[in-house]
Write an enzyme that holds these catalytic residues in place. Sequence first.
Site, PDB file in Angstrom:
ATOM      1  CB  SER A  38       7.166   0.144  -8.716  1.00 45.63           C
ATOM      2  OG  SER A  38       6.050   0.089  -7.844  1.00 45.63           O
ATOM      3  CE  LYS A  39      13.887  -2.441  -6.295  1.00 43.30           C
ATOM      4  NZ  LYS A  39      15.045  -2.039  -5.466  1.00 43.30           N
ATOM      5  NE  ARG A  40       3.208   1.611  -5.844  1.00 41.18           N
ATOM      6  CZ  ARG A  40       1.917   1.520  -6.080  1.00 41.18           C
ATOM      7  NH1 ARG A  40       1.152   0.738  -5.335  1.00 41.18           N
ATOM      8  NH2 ARG A  40       1.363   2.209  -7.060  1.00 41.18           N
TER       9      ARG A  40
END
Length: 480
Positions: free
Chosen positions: A259-261
């Site tokens: 994911s973006k994290r």
Amino acid sequence: MASDSVSAANAATAADRPLVTRFAPSPTGFLHIGGARTALFNWLYARRHGGRFVLRIEDTDRVRSTDEAIAAILDGMRWLGLDWDGHEYYQSQFIARHAEVAHELLASGHAYRCWMTQEELAAQRESAQAERRPFRIESPWRDSTEAGEGPCVIRLKAPREGETVIEDRVQGRVAVRNAEIDDFVLLRSDGTPTYMLAVVVDDHDMGVTHVIRGDDHLNNAFRQLAIIRAMNGITGGEWPDPVYAHVPLIHGPDGAKLSKRHGATGVDAYRDELGILPEALFNYLLRLGWGHGDREEFTREDAIALFDLEGVGKSPSRFDMKKLLNLNGHYIRAADDARLAALVAERIGPTADAARLTEAMPVLKTRARDLNELADGARFLFEQRPLSLTEAAQALLDEPAKALLKDISALLAPQEDWTTEALEAKLKAYAEARELGLGKLAQPLRAALTGRTTSPGIFDVLALLGKEESLARIDAQVAG
């Protein structure tokens, strides 16, 4: 629901048709790295077996679908070299066809109109939660011969006895009791199709024989098979099962779904922000979940010749940025110098000279792992005097260092052979005569020539700058 033997027969019928794979992204954002891998696997499978690879943009969600996202998907596919056969399709073009199939199911008794209210649905959901059981819709309209009032949806009359079995090419045999499949909606009350219906109709109409996608869609497959097998019964065998291959998702270094994290997740970011070459990302995505022995590097031709579904693992793969950068560095060193020069010039800006970069590229690319590092290492070629020094470089240019640079300038002024080899011999001899370590000489010289404490080899820097510019930069720091 069809038995195992019927399932196997349907799959065999699908496999006997001309092979077609597809990639069907929703245009609600960039081309996700996981989607790019799905596209790659479908593309490779079609290319290896002489089949067709279809690109279908699933844009029926008009609120979230955007032209910018569609452009980003097409751009990312082209950048990776994943060409599709024919034009791209747009799911929104086929809404009337989706509704037609829903009404065929309705007319044959495989679907029904449902007037359940949101309040009734909420009450069933709350009851399931209170009893700690899975929520399955129980519609009072399933077997009703009466009609309700107002808008209604059309639901599939899902089978309730037996089980549905998928012989998945990656996951193996997977079975679900039909009692777990609820009567899901085919057509909403406004007449628009749901994803579950649209994807099945489009895959059938486009002749898709192999559905290769993320394993987050595995549960969807059982619902989609309910539609396929109902239509197969209606049409006398014209809707065979596809061959399914559900590929484990990509995880981040911490084992959680990517994911973006975890950093960049869009193909465009790897190209534009991180400076990754398309052939490096192609190779890395290929090896992210698929393997052929211990081999790590594959040309496109090799990948087409070797790719198979048997090589896809059942466990999620972990995205490792360090491995990608190391692989990217390998492809940078192998890349055409003029091509790299053009890419680097874009990053440096209008001061960059592509011809000069091309000439310098054999030296510049030896250590770079991405195009940003390559551009950063090349900027000194186009700096204007007086150089803007970093704080660390400025600290190296104290008075003793300036005295040393003055001597070096005098030593090199009469030098006619301004090649890397000749300059290295000259300066090493000077360092030995002065009983200096080469670093004591190279560090202030690098600061004076580049304004930084890191650069290509110092003798290469001198050769690339040329005699006039090198001496001018040294003298400017001595006088400064």
